[in-house]
Motif scaffolding. Structure first.
Motif, mmCIF file in Angstrom:
data_model
loop_
_atom_site.group_PDB
_atom_site.id
_atom_site.type_symbol
_atom_site.label_atom_id
_atom_site.label_comp_id
_atom_site.label_asym_id
_atom_site.label_seq_id
_atom_site.Cartn_x
_atom_site.Cartn_y
_atom_site.Cartn_z
ATOM 1 N N ILE A 73 0.856 -1.187 0.000
ATOM 2 C CA ILE A 73 0.000 0.000 0.000
ATOM 3 C C ILE A 73 0.895 1.241 0.000
ATOM 4 O O ILE A 73 1.733 1.419 0.894
ATOM 5 C CB ILE A 73 -0.931 0.019 1.235
ATOM 6 N N ALA A 74 0.728 2.088 -1.006
ATOM 7 C CA ALA A 74 1.585 3.270 -1.178
ATOM 8 C C ALA A 74 1.064 4.412 -0.309
ATOM 9 O O ALA A 74 0.243 5.226 -0.748
ATOM 10 C CB ALA A 74 1.652 3.673 -2.645
ATOM 11 N N THR A 75 1.554 4.482 0.916
ATOM 12 C CA THR A 75 1.087 5.516 1.840
ATOM 13 C C THR A 75 1.907 6.806 1.744
ATOM 14 O O THR A 75 1.396 7.900 2.010
ATOM 15 C CB THR A 75 1.135 4.986 3.288
ATOM 16 N N ALA A 76 3.181 6.701 1.403
ATOM 17 C CA ALA A 76 4.065 7.879 1.370
ATOM 18 C C ALA A 76 4.116 8.484 -0.026
ATOM 19 O O ALA A 76 3.903 7.785 -1.025
ATOM 20 C CB ALA A 76 5.462 7.489 1.820
ATOM 21 N N PRO A 77 4.385 9.777 -0.143
ATOM 22 C CA PRO A 77 4.488 10.426 -1.462
ATOM 23 C C PRO A 77 5.684 9.874 -2.241
ATOM 24 O O PRO A 77 6.606 9.274 -1.677
ATOM 25 C CB PRO A 77 4.683 11.903 -1.123
ATOM 26 N N ALA A 78 5.683 10.083 -3.542
ATOM 27 C CA ALA A 78 6.794 9.655 -4.396
ATOM 28 C C ALA A 78 8.096 10.312 -3.932
ATOM 29 O O ALA A 78 8.122 11.490 -3.555
ATOM 30 C CB ALA A 78 6.502 10.015 -5.847
#
Length: 445
Positions: free
Chosen positions: A337-342
């Protein structure tokens, strides 16, 4: 005189016996569905005088002029029309209730709110493995409910299509029976019980047929009937002793279309029309559900693409598919799950991308769309139920009116039994008197 009296008495006894038979048939069939009360229509037998007396008229007894069926064509037509409307409404409500159950029992709305709640909890601690696992599990539940709803809608669609297909089979079978009845009516004689029975069968078949489709009838002088489906402009199903074949074709969205030969049939009444309307609403609900599933997939995956997973790698799609039936979870690993910004490092606690995902989901508002979908189907069922109840009342009133006019009144038939029995006994007494007179004349020397 005595021989004339014997002839008159004999004709009276025969007429009374026939009338008694008809009365007995009425009593025996008082509870028979579709039976129409018969009445014996008796007429005097008149004969002209002998040679050079052609102007004289001699009454020579009584005869059966006809067997009258106490049927009112207008009331019968009303029963068919109102019954067809009621059958359409009942079939539509039954189908819509199945659609409503398929959507409501899948519990999609709670699963959407649970997924949104899990995302909110994850934002408090984006690196917590248990929160990530719970979020992934809520996504799996959401996917499962959408899959289940799609499957149940498919089952409801198959059931409605099967019922419609069976209805088409029944229409064709009834059409063939009507054609055979027409042939028998064309060959039957007037004033016979057999003809009355054939007319009863014809009317019963027409009423059964009107339960499947709206029919337009044309009656000939010999009692045969022509039947058109779908109103006055519709193609003929029965013409004389020939019956055409009704066919059904399911369209890409599952909505059926009907035809007789190359001529399309637009049904406005009967269970076939109701099932078609329910299938049309089912297709709308399925389209709305697929659109909702596609919204969830595109929204979540778009947010994933703008962030990084827990290990710092670019976010990958969490969901696949574009319909409620094909939506699926692509991973069982909560760390994806991509919780942090790029650009964030591994194990970043920055929930920036998760916040963006929650904002995008709130903007897409899948819960609101699902709520609107549930309201749509429930309000449709409620409205159609009110219409069905009203149409049932109208149909029952028309049927009651027909039964009162053409049904058997046992009190009246009891009076007829006594009357015709007395007429038979009186004719027998007249024959006895004629025999006594004839014997007396022979004894004169």
């Amino acid at each position: 005189m005595a021989s004339d009296l014997l002839s008159i008495a004999r004709s009276g006894a025969q007429a009374a016996r026939i009338a008694l038979d008809i009365t007995g048939q009425n009593i025996a069939n008082a509870s028979t569905e579709g039976y129409v009360r018969r009445t014996a229509n008796l007429a005097e037998v008149a004969a002209s005088g002998g040679a050079l007396q052609s102007g004289d008229v001699s009454l020579s007894g009584v005869r059966l002029a006809s067997v009258v069926r106490n049927a009112d064509p207008f009331r019968q037509s009303e029963v068919r029309r109102t019954g067809s409307d009621a059958a359409r409404a009942q079939a539509e409500v039954d189908g819509l209730q199945n659609v409503q159950s398929a959507v409501e029992q899948a519990n999609i709305y709670p699963s959407i709110t649970a997924f949104e709640g899990a995302l909110q909890q994850l934002s408090a601690n984006p690196v917590d493995p248990s929160l990530r696992a719970a979020t992934l599990e809520s996504a799996r539940t959401l996917v499962g409910t959408l899959n289940l709803a799609s499957q149940e809608l498919g089952s409801a669609q198959s059931g409605l299509q099967f019922q419609a297909s069976d209805g088409v089979t029944q229409v064709n079978a009834i059409g063939q029976q009507l054609a055979r009845t027409n042939l028998s009516l064309a060959r039957s004689g007037d004033a016979t019980s057999d003809r009355s029975a054939l007319l009863d069968q014809r009317d019963k078949l027409l009423q059964q047929l009107s339960g499947y489709a709206d029919v337009t009838t044309t009656f000939a002088a010999d009692g045969t009937v022509g039947v058109q489906l779908g109103g006055l402009a519709g193609p003929a199903l029965v013409t004389g002793g020939a019956s055409a074949t009704l066919t059904m074709t399911n369209g890409p969205t599952g909505i059926p279309s009907f035809a007789i030969g190359a001529a399309p049939v637009t049904l406005g009444g009967g269970s076939l029309a109701g099932q078609g309307q329910a299938l049309s609403k089912l297709a709308d609900i399925k389209t709305g559900l697929d659109s909702l599933a596609n919204t969830v997939v595109t929204t979540v995956n778009a947010a994933q693409a703008t962030g990084v997973a827990l290990d710092g790698t670019p976010g990958q799609p969490l969901l696949s598919g574009n319909t409620a039936g094909t939506i699926a979870l692509t991973t069982s690993d909560g760390s994806k799950i991509a919780t942090a910004p790029a650009g964030s490092v591994a194990n970043s606690r920055d929930p920036g991308n998760l916040t963006a995902m929650r904002s995008a989901i709130a903007s897409a508002d899948p819960a609101g769309k699902m709520d609107a979908l549930l309201y749509d189907i429930s309000s449709t069922v409620a409205g159609r139920t009110v219409t069905r109840d009203a149409l049932n009342t109208i149909a029952n009133t028309a049927k009651t009116s027909l039964d009162a006019q053409s049904g058997v009144d046992l009190d009246r038939e009891a009076v007829n039994l006594v009357r015709y029995q007395q007429a038979f006994q009186a004719s027998g007494k007249a024959m006895q008197v004629a025999s006594t007179l004839f014997d007396t004349l022979l004894a004169i020397r």
